[in-house]
Design a protein around this motif. Sequence first.
Motif, short mmCIF file in Angstrom:
data_model
loop_
_atom_site.label_atom_id
_atom_site.label_comp_id
_atom_site.label_asym_id
_atom_site.label_seq_id
_atom_site.Cartn_x
_atom_site.Cartn_y
_atom_site.Cartn_z
N LEU A 1 116.75 53.29 40.46
CA LEU A 1 117.04 53.69 41.84
C LEU A 1 116.59 55.14 42.00
N VAL A 2 115.60 55.35 42.86
CA VAL A 2 114.97 56.67 43.00
C VAL A 2 115.13 57.16 44.43
N ALA B 1 114.77 56.23 49.76
CA ALA B 1 115.33 55.60 48.56
C ALA B 1 114.50 54.36 48.21
N MET B 2 114.39 54.09 46.91
CA MET B 2 113.67 52.92 46.42
C MET B 2 114.41 52.35 45.22
N ALA B 3 114.53 51.02 45.17
CA ALA B 3 115.13 50.33 44.03
C ALA B 3 114.08 49.41 43.43
N GLY C 1 118.08 44.86 47.11
CA GLY C 1 118.00 45.48 48.42
C GLY C 1 118.72 46.82 48.39
N VAL C 2 118.19 47.79 49.13
CA VAL C 2 118.81 49.11 49.18
C VAL C 2 118.80 49.60 50.63
N ASP C 3 119.85 50.32 50.99
CA ASP C 3 119.89 50.96 52.30
C ASP C 3 120.50 52.33 52.15
#
Length: 242
Positions: free
Chosen positions: A9-10, A105-107, A115-117
């Motif tokens: 997770l970046v 953000a990126m996963a 999924g990321v929010d």
Amino acid sequence: MTGRSVVDLVVVPLGGVTAATIATLMPRLTPDERVRRDRYVREDDRHAFVVTRALVRAVLSMHGPSTPDAWRFATNAHGCPSVIDAQAGSPRLEFNVSHTAGLVAMAVVRGHRVGVDVEDARRVVREDLAGRFFAPAEVTDLRGLPVAEQPRVFFDYWTLKEAYIKARGMGLAIPLGDFAFVLRPPAAPAITFVDGFADDPRRWQFWQAWPTAHHRLGLAVERSGDDLEVRLRTLAAEALAP
């Protein structure tokens, strides 16, 4: 990645990103992406788009065999992007991105849908979005809190709900009122579904963080056993340049 899958997770802060930095990232964009970038009216939105595309390519290359410029993408019927099959490998390389004012953000993970929010929790929610979109149990829980706590918890729910529908690859084709989160910290968030909803709550892991003092992040990742390890790290936009 080898062995047990880990969610990478970046996050990339956007505050202070200069036009000079954006110029160094532009070579990462394809001609089509440059056209999409130019459609944004606000400079902040153009910068966020460029950083997001550069982040996707740079981080995928940390996990797969392709160079940043070589990645190609497909979208499903709901507009959700993925790596093309020929580059996805096995277990399949999955990713998801999100951006809000001040942060991207990126996963990334192998073998698990994700999924990321991320949301700027300082944003003023002027409409009764909870009443319109949340499940009844969530609305009851939210409105039962002291007024001062409600904005923070609103974004707890919102980011988790967005992360889940993104991990399913269906976006708002899944009505937000058809599922509800149970927030009982320090326990991890749990999900429940209305009768007849086609999913199993046991196959989903949820995770939350405050990557900055005012950004709330929600993560949803499909699991087949124990929870996956989540590693959160911060990169500067300058580190994404070719």
